[in-house]
Motif scaffolding. Structure first.
Motif, PDB file in Angstrom:
ATOM      1  N   ARG A 323      50.090  35.146  28.928  1.00 24.70           N
ATOM      2  CA  ARG A 323      49.616  36.314  29.671  1.00 24.70           C
ATOM      3  C   ARG A 323      48.291  36.018  30.358  1.00 24.70           C
ATOM      4  O   ARG A 323      48.076  36.386  31.519  1.00 24.70           O
ATOM      5  CB  ARG A 323      49.454  37.497  28.724  1.00 24.70           C
ATOM      6  N   GLU A 324      47.382  35.331  29.648  1.00 30.15           N
ATOM      7  CA  GLU A 324      46.070  35.035  30.230  1.00 30.15           C
ATOM      8  C   GLU A 324      46.203  34.129  31.441  1.00 30.15           C
ATOM      9  O   GLU A 324      45.483  34.289  32.438  1.00 30.15           O
ATOM     10  CB  GLU A 324      45.168  34.382  29.180  1.00 30.15           C
ATOM     11  N   THR A 325      47.124  33.160  31.369  1.00 33.73           N
ATOM     12  CA  THR A 325      47.335  32.254  32.495  1.00 33.73           C
ATOM     13  C   THR A 325      47.858  33.007  33.704  1.00 33.73           C
ATOM     14  O   THR A 325      47.396  32.810  34.832  1.00 33.73           O
ATOM     15  CB  THR A 325      48.319  31.138  32.107  1.00 33.73           C
ATOM     16  N   ARG A 326      48.834  33.868  33.483  1.00 38.00           N
ATOM     17  CA  ARG A 326      49.391  34.642  34.595  1.00 38.00           C
ATOM     18  C   ARG A 326      48.328  35.521  35.250  1.00 38.00           C
ATOM     19  O   ARG A 326      48.271  35.657  36.470  1.00 38.00           O
ATOM     20  CB  ARG A 326      50.558  35.510  34.105  1.00 38.00           C
ATOM     21  N   GLN A 327      47.476  36.138  34.431  1.00 36.40           N
ATOM     22  CA  GLN A 327      46.434  36.997  34.971  1.00 36.40           C
ATOM     23  C   GLN A 327      45.446  36.191  35.806  1.00 36.40           C
ATOM     24  O   GLN A 327      45.011  36.632  36.881  1.00 36.40           O
ATOM     25  CB  GLN A 327      45.705  37.710  33.833  1.00 36.40           C
ATOM     26  N   LYS A 328      45.097  35.000  35.320  1.00 37.27           N
ATOM     27  CA  LYS A 328      44.164  34.144  36.060  1.00 37.27           C
ATOM     28  C   LYS A 328      44.762  33.719  37.394  1.00 37.27           C
ATOM     29  O   LYS A 328      44.086  33.751  38.437  1.00 37.27           O
ATOM     30  CB  LYS A 328      43.822  32.914  35.218  1.00 37.27           C
ATOM     31  N   ILE A 329      46.042  33.338  37.380  1.00 33.46           N
ATOM     32  CA  ILE A 329      46.708  32.933  38.621  1.00 33.46           C
ATOM     33  C   ILE A 329      46.757  34.096  39.599  1.00 33.46           C
ATOM     34  O   ILE A 329      46.499  33.941  40.795  1.00 33.46           O
ATOM     35  CB  ILE A 329      48.133  32.419  38.317  1.00 33.46           C
ATOM     36  N   LEU A 330      47.099  35.285  39.096  1.00 37.64           N
ATOM     37  CA  LEU A 330      47.196  36.466  39.955  1.00 37.64           C
ATOM     38  C   LEU A 330      45.878  36.720  40.685  1.00 37.64           C
ATOM     39  O   LEU A 330      45.857  36.948  41.898  1.00 37.64           O
ATOM     40  CB  LEU A 330      47.605  37.679  39.124  1.00 37.64           C
ATOM     41  N   GLU A 331      44.768  36.671  39.945  1.00 33.88           N
ATOM     42  CA  GLU A 331      43.467  36.934  40.566  1.00 33.88           C
ATOM     43  C   GLU A 331      43.112  35.853  41.585  1.00 33.88           C
ATOM     44  O   GLU A 331      42.551  36.153  42.650  1.00 33.88           O
ATOM     45  CB  GLU A 331      42.378  37.035  39.491  1.00 33.88           C
ATOM     46  N   GLU A 332      43.443  34.596  41.281  1.00 35.50           N
ATOM     47  CA  GLU A 332      43.147  33.515  42.221  1.00 35.50           C
ATOM     48  C   GLU A 332      43.944  33.666  43.508  1.00 35.50           C
ATOM     49  O   GLU A 332      43.423  33.440  44.605  1.00 35.50           O
ATOM     50  CB  GLU A 332      43.437  32.159  41.565  1.00 35.50           C
ATOM     51  N   VAL A 333      45.215  34.045  43.391  1.00 34.56           N
ATOM     52  CA  VAL A 333      46.039  34.205  44.586  1.00 34.56           C
ATOM     53  C   VAL A 333      45.563  35.391  45.417  1.00 34.56           C
ATOM     54  O   VAL A 333      45.531  35.332  46.653  1.00 34.56           O
ATOM     55  CB  VAL A 333      47.529  34.353  44.201  1.00 34.56           C
ATOM     56  N   LEU A 334      45.178  36.481  44.759  1.00 37.13           N
ATOM     57  CA  LEU A 334      44.654  37.635  45.497  1.00 37.13           C
ATOM     58  C   LEU A 334      43.379  37.263  46.252  1.00 37.13           C
ATOM     59  O   LEU A 334      43.175  37.695  47.397  1.00 37.13           O
ATOM     60  CB  LEU A 334      44.380  38.799  44.541  1.00 37.13           C
ATOM     61  N   ASP A 335      42.518  36.458  45.614  1.00 42.47           N
ATOM     62  CA  ASP A 335      41.297  36.033  46.290  1.00 42.47           C
ATOM     63  C   ASP A 335      41.613  35.152  47.494  1.00 42.47           C
ATOM     64  O   ASP A 335      40.927  35.214  48.523  1.00 42.47           O
ATOM     65  CB  ASP A 335      40.381  35.285  45.321  1.00 42.47           C
TER      66      ASP A 335
END
Length: 357
Positions: A323-335
């Motif tokens: 879950r933590e990895t997915r959340q980190k990826i999501l924020e990076e892609v949004l940025d």
């Protein structure tokens, strides 16, 4: 109940896509069928106060005058005999265990389910009827469960509610494969299945339960015993639940979301790039973003909710499990999509006064 303790009995939550799907009745009937087929020790946990619950009539027993949290001071002294004396049992041997006393309590499901751990060693499986509780409360406690059975009626409003469940689950980066859809034909003449109706394709499917007649709960209460016709109807589904149980017991099924990707997952930049391109492509195809335009505070505020939905779906289909990895990826892609990529986090940090590139 037998004397052999089981420290890792699966904990399965039963909940409805919405109210009125027959979740409580199906939980009790599947439990009775499952125990008759397997001979295993099952406890059914009721999150509704017993005097107001439909579980006792469906199980053919009287409501309980005790609840599990009442035994909390004695959890370190629990024995098989105490459980047998404290809670009623069905003719098949299922233990009926209310979790709380009344609706007036400030009920904390996570705390309640953690309390269930005290009795877990005395059963081969524990099922929890979560249907009285709102979806958000259920999902906040999702880490405590092995898997879920999500019951939906075959009607438009219930099937639409499944899509809302899917959005909530993906937004929390929970694994959809832990939520098993069970369609209930709770009215005469309602037909269909998930494939025909093209809903919630990301969920595994247990099957479709046929219509089992009017006044079913009353019939079960009056007869007390489990009718042979119902046993025959439900036997194929209880066999599927046996497979879930065996997969969990053999270690094939993840116990909780906490264990998924427990070792640190490395993130490939190529995956970030592909997700970024896929996100922009979908936003443009949906007419939400103009070609060549992807920055600006107003644009991010307007598109980010939809972008998160798209990314949650893409991440659910990816190989990243934590879950933590997915959340980190999501924020990076949004940025990347709406800001300055890796620089975005630095610019938002008030302690940083200068960024040199």
């Amino acid at each position: 109940m037998g004397s052999t303790l089981n420290n890792s009995a699966p904990l399965i939550g039963f909940t409805g896509a919405k109210g009125g799907t027959g979740t409580t009745t199906l939980c009790s009937l599947l439990g009775r069928s499952w125990v008759k087929n397997t001979g295993l020790r099952l406890g059914i946990i009721d999150t509704q106060p017993s005097p107001f619950s439909a579980l006792p009539p469906s199980l053919g027993i009287q409501p309980s005058t005790r609840h599990l949290l009442q035994l909390e001071p004695y959890f370190d002294k629990i024995t098989t005999k105490i459980l047998e004396n404290a809670f009623p049992h069905t003719s098949e041997g299922i233990a009926y265990i209310p979790l709380r006393l009344n609706d007036g309590e400030n009920f904390n499901l996570v705390k309640g389910i953690k309390a269930v751990g005290a009795i877990r060693p005395f059963f081969d499986a524990l099922w929890v009827d979560l249907s009285p509780l709102p979806p958000d409360q259920v999902l906040l406690a999702a880490d405590e469960f092995s898997s879920f059975v999500l019951v939906s009626a075959i009607e438009a409003s219930s099937l639409a509610a499944l899509k809302l469940w899917e959005k909530r689950i993906l937004a929390l980066h929970l694994d959809l494969s832990r939520f098993h859809i069970f369609l209930n034909q709770n009215r005469p003449g309602s037909n269909g299945n998930l494939n025909d109706l093209s809903v919630a394709k990301g969920f595994p499917v247990l099957g479709t339960c046929p219509y089992m007649g009017e006044n079913l709960s009353l019939t079960l209460w009056e007869t007390k015993n489990f009718p042979a016709i119902l046993e025959k109807t439900l036997s194929p589904f209880s066999e599927k639940l046996t497979v879930l149980h065996k997969n969990y017991s053999s270690g094939k099924q993840i116990h909780s979301q906490k264990e998924i990707g427990s070792s640190e997952e490395s993130i490939e930049m190529e995956d970030i790039h592909q997700l970024h391109m896929s996100l922009l492509d979908q936003l443009r195809r949906q007419g939400l973003m103009e070609e060549g335009k992807s920055t600006g505070d107003n644009l991010r505020a307007r598109l980010e909710p939809r972008a998160r939905e798209i990314l949650n779906q893409l991440l659910a289909e990816s190989t990243y499990r934590a879950r933590e990895t997915r959340q980190k990826i999501l924020e990076e892609v949004l940025d990347l999509a709406f800001g300055l990529g890796p620089l975005e986090r630095l610019l938002q940090n008030e302690e940083i006064t200068e960024v040199m590139v």
